[in-house]
Design a protein around this motif. Structure first.
Motif, PDB file in Angstrom:
ATOM      1  N   TRP A  87       0.798  -1.229   0.000  1.00 17.50           N
ATOM      2  CA  TRP A  87       0.000   0.000   0.000  1.00 17.50           C
ATOM      3  C   TRP A  87       0.830   1.278   0.000  1.00 17.50           C
ATOM      4  N   GLN A  88       2.159   1.150   0.106  1.00 23.85           N
ATOM      5  CA  GLN A  88       3.035   2.305  -0.105  1.00 23.85           C
ATOM      6  C   GLN A  88       3.794   2.218  -1.429  1.00 23.85           C
ATOM      7  N   ALA A  89       3.422   1.244  -2.275  1.00 25.38           N
ATOM      8  CA  ALA A  89       4.153   1.035  -3.528  1.00 25.38           C
ATOM      9  C   ALA A  89       4.042   2.234  -4.461  1.00 25.38           C
ATOM     10  N   ILE A  90       2.855   2.838  -4.517  1.00 21.54           N
ATOM     11  CA  ILE A  90       2.673   4.008  -5.387  1.00 21.54           C
ATOM     12  C   ILE A  90       3.610   5.129  -4.961  1.00 21.54           C
ATOM     13  N   GLY A  91       3.648   5.398  -3.655  1.00 23.03           N
ATOM     14  CA  GLY A  91       4.540   6.443  -3.152  1.00 23.03           C
ATOM     15  C   GLY A  91       5.998   6.134  -3.427  1.00 23.03           C
ATOM     16  N   ALA A  92       6.374   4.843  -3.324  1.00 28.17           N
ATOM     17  CA  ALA A  92       7.765   4.456  -3.585  1.00 28.17           C
ATOM     18  C   ALA A  92       8.155   4.756  -5.023  1.00 28.17           C
ATOM     19  N   VAL A  93       7.286   4.408  -5.962  1.00 31.85           N
ATOM     20  CA  VAL A  93       7.581   4.656  -7.378  1.00 31.85           C
ATOM     21  C   VAL A  93       7.654   6.153  -7.656  1.00 31.85           C
ATOM     22  N   VAL A  94       6.712   6.917  -7.108  1.00 32.52           N
ATOM     23  CA  VAL A  94       6.708   8.366  -7.316  1.00 32.52           C
ATOM     24  C   VAL A  94       7.986   8.983  -6.744  1.00 32.52           C
ATOM     25  N   PHE A  95       8.358   8.599  -5.530  1.00 31.55           N
ATOM     26  CA  PHE A  95       9.559   9.153  -4.892  1.00 31.55           C
ATOM     27  C   PHE A  95      10.801   8.825  -5.705  1.00 31.55           C
ATOM     28  N   PHE A  96      10.927   7.585  -6.138  1.00 33.20           N
ATOM     29  CA  PHE A  96      12.113   7.148  -6.877  1.00 33.20           C
ATOM     30  C   PHE A  96      12.218   7.870  -8.217  1.00 33.20           C
ATOM     31  N   VAL A  97      11.106   7.955  -8.949  1.00 37.42           N
ATOM     32  CA  VAL A  97      11.120   8.627 -10.255  1.00 37.42           C
ATOM     33  C   VAL A  97      11.405  10.119 -10.100  1.00 37.42           C
ATOM     34  N   ALA A  98      10.775  10.761  -9.112  1.00 32.40           N
ATOM     35  CA  ALA A  98      11.025  12.185  -8.884  1.00 32.40           C
ATOM     36  C   ALA A  98      12.464  12.427  -8.454  1.00 32.40           C
ATOM     37  N   GLY A  99      13.030  11.500  -7.660  1.00 27.10           N
ATOM     38  CA  GLY A  99      14.436  11.629  -7.270  1.00 27.10           C
ATOM     39  C   GLY A  99      15.359  11.556  -8.464  1.00 27.10           C
ATOM     40  N   LEU A 100      15.086  10.639  -9.389  1.00 27.18           N
ATOM     41  CA  LEU A 100      15.897  10.548 -10.610  1.00 27.18           C
ATOM     42  C   LEU A 100      15.802  11.833 -11.424  1.00 27.18           C
ATOM     43  N   ALA A 101      14.608  12.399 -11.499  1.00 27.91           N
ATOM     44  CA  ALA A 101      14.433  13.639 -12.258  1.00 27.91           C
ATOM     45  C   ALA A 101      15.214  14.781 -11.625  1.00 27.91           C
ATOM     46  N   GLU A 102      15.231  14.849 -10.292  1.00 26.93           N
ATOM     47  CA  GLU A 102      15.997  15.916  -9.631  1.00 26.93           C
ATOM     48  C   GLU A 102      17.495  15.740  -9.835  1.00 26.93           C
ATOM     49  N   LEU A 103      17.934  14.488 -10.017  1.00 25.56           N
ATOM     50  CA  LEU A 103      19.348  14.238 -10.287  1.00 25.56           C
ATOM     51  C   LEU A 103      19.700  14.457 -11.754  1.00 25.56           C
ATOM     52  N   ARG A 104      18.661  14.653 -12.591  1.00 31.31           N
ATOM     53  CA  ARG A 104      18.841  14.827 -14.030  1.00 31.31           C
ATOM     54  C   ARG A 104      19.499  13.591 -14.655  1.00 31.31           C
ATOM     55  N   ARG A 105      19.116  12.424 -14.150  1.00 31.14           N
ATOM     56  CA  ARG A 105      19.597  11.165 -14.704  1.00 31.14           C
ATOM     57  C   ARG A 105      18.704  10.735 -15.869  1.00 31.14           C
ATOM     58  N   PRO A 106      19.276  10.049 -16.886  1.00 29.20           N
ATOM     59  CA  PRO A 106      18.443   9.540 -17.973  1.00 29.20           C
ATOM     60  C   PRO A 106      17.337   8.640 -17.428  1.00 29.20           C
ATOM     61  N   PRO A 107      16.124   8.705 -17.971  1.00 38.11           N
ATOM     62  CA  PRO A 107      15.726   9.484 -19.162  1.00 38.11           C
ATOM     63  C   PRO A 107      15.284  10.918 -18.861  1.00 38.11           C
ATOM     64  N   PHE A 108      15.691  11.461 -17.709  1.00 38.91           N
ATOM     65  CA  PHE A 108      15.287  12.822 -17.314  1.00 38.91           C
ATOM     66  C   PHE A 108      16.464  13.804 -17.442  1.00 38.91           C
ATOM     67  N   ASP A 109      17.307  13.616 -18.450  1.00 33.12           N
ATOM     68  CA  ASP A 109      18.527  14.424 -18.563  1.00 33.12           C
ATOM     69  C   ASP A 109      18.397  15.551 -19.582  1.00 33.12           C
ATOM     70  N   MET A 110      17.208  16.134 -19.704  1.00 34.43           N
ATOM     71  CA  MET A 110      17.028  17.264 -20.619  1.00 34.43           C
ATOM     72  C   MET A 110      17.919  18.459 -20.296  1.00 34.43           C
ATOM     73  N   PRO A 111      18.240  18.754 -19.011  1.00 33.59           N
ATOM     74  CA  PRO A 111      19.148  19.878 -18.758  1.00 33.59           C
ATOM     75  C   PRO A 111      20.552  19.665 -19.338  1.00 33.59           C
ATOM     76  N   ILE A 112      20.937  18.417 -19.557  1.00 39.64           N
ATOM     77  CA  ILE A 112      22.257  18.140 -20.131  1.00 39.64           C
ATOM     78  C   ILE A 112      22.130  17.935 -21.632  1.00 39.64           C
ATOM     79  N   ALA A 113      21.292  17.003 -22.055  1.00 39.72           N
ATOM     80  CA  ALA A 113      20.942  16.803 -23.471  1.00 39.72           C
ATOM     81  C   ALA A 113      22.122  17.040 -24.397  1.00 39.72           C
ATOM     82  N   ASP A 114      23.121  16.148 -24.345  1.00 38.80           N
ATOM     83  CA  ASP A 114      24.362  16.380 -25.080  1.00 38.80           C
ATOM     84  C   ASP A 114      24.149  16.548 -26.580  1.00 38.80           C
ATOM     85  N   SER A 115      23.077  16.019 -27.134  1.00 37.24           N
ATOM     86  CA  SER A 115      22.822  16.194 -28.566  1.00 37.24           C
ATOM     87  C   SER A 115      22.325  17.598 -28.901  1.00 37.24           C
TER      88      SER A 115
END
Length: 318
Positions: free
Chosen positions: A185-213
């Motif tokens: 029953w906390q699985a939804i929160g776990a996924v949201v937290f993990f995905v949002a954490g990756l986005a704040e780190l600007r890790r792929p696939p959330f690396d638009m601030p770097i976007a080397d291409s």
């Protein structure tokens, strides 16, 4: 008094050692995992057996490179940016428990402290982008700021759900209150937290601030040598911190059968580090509109639904 000072000194030494070692382990792990998944030969050859010296080779490479500061750069802000990106993760590690009693500082509002300090790290990218005197760097810094504002809300909401369930903001307190039946029953929160954490780190696939291409290297375009290495160290430190927080908040931290608590913590942390690397090699970069839509249309409603579910469970459970 002397015993207390010595105990504090030992804890500080352990935290600093962990801060220096664990991100390097995560970096070496990324080299090897990506080499296996993408059949890369280079990272598997340096030093002989399984490319054990790849990390050493990277360190020597960074130390040998010349430190260049663009003529149009704001030199003071340009020099401070790597430290601003790195130091917040050191501060966060102080309050993350590794085992029963194994925590630098047990703050009553530890979760609030962690969420507040993690947001500061993004300022390093903003400072680097603004101070470099490069239009690509500025665009990368603006994207970093926009990404932080979008993903900070679902991150905080998901963490608030766990705090509500545990009845405390102390990270060791959350682990002690955690139960195995929380997993579904906390699985939804776990996924949201993990995905949002990756986005704040600007890790792929959330690396638009770097976007080397598109942006060469985003906010880090004009950085060389050890200053660039500090940004890379901050990224790997952030990976360890996000994995450790997900472990503490949603996976029971040190709890587990048979093995010692710290071993369970490290196993869970590096399993999540593996998942982060796996996502990097598996999914293409999101467009900016897709990235923002994911935050506001998907993650925020899911986090609010998790909060509502937690409130219902708390009321029903008494």
């Amino acid at each position: 008094m002397i015993a207390e000072v010595l105990d504090a000194a030992v804890r500080l030494l352990v935290i600093v050692t962990a801060f220096l070692v664990l991100p390097l382990v995560a970096g070496q792990m990324e080299h090897k995992v990506m080499a296996h998944m993408q059949a890369r030969l280079g990272p598997m050859c340096a030093g002989g057996f399984h490319g054990w010296a790849q990390l050493v080779a990277d360190g020597v490479k960074f130390m040998q490179k010349e430190e260049i500061v663009p003529a149009a750069a704001d030199r003071r802000v340009f020099a401070l940016a790597p430290g601003v990106a790195l130091i917040p993760y050191l501060l966060v590690m102080v309050v993350i428990p590794v085992g029963p009693g194994l925590v630098g500082v047990d703050l009553d509002a530890g979760l609030f402290f962690v969420l507040a300090v993690m947001g500061v790290g993004v300022l390093g990218s903003v400072m680097a982008g603004w101070s470099s005197g490069n239009k690509y760097s500025v665009l990368g810094g603006i994207r970093s700021a926009a990404q932080l504002m979008s993903y900070e809300l679902p991150l905080v909401l998901a963490a608030s759900s766990v705090a509500m369930a545990a009845g405390t903001l102390s990270l060791p307190g959350i682990v002690q209150a955690w139960q195995w039946w929380w997993l579904p029953w906390q699985a939804i929160g776990a996924v949201v937290f993990f995905v949002a954490g990756l986005a704040e780190l600007r890790r792929p696939p959330f690396d638009m601030p770097i976007a080397d291409s598109e942006l060469v290297m985003g906010p880090m375009t004009e950085y060389t040598g050890m200053r660039f290495a500090l940004f890379m160290l901050a990224e790997y430190a952030g990976i360890v911190v996000v994995s450790a927080l997900t472990t503490v908040l949603f996976l029971g931290g040190w709890q587990g059968p048979f093995l010692p608590g710290p071993v369970w913590t490290l196993l869970k942390v590096f399993l999540l580090v593996f998942v982060i690397i796996w996502l990097r090699v598996s999914y293409p970069r999101l467009r900016e509109d897709q990235l923002q839509r994911l935050a506001w249309v998907v993650l925020v409603p899911l986090a609010l639904a998790q909060l509502a579910l937690t409130g219902i469970v708390r009321v029903v459970a008494g």
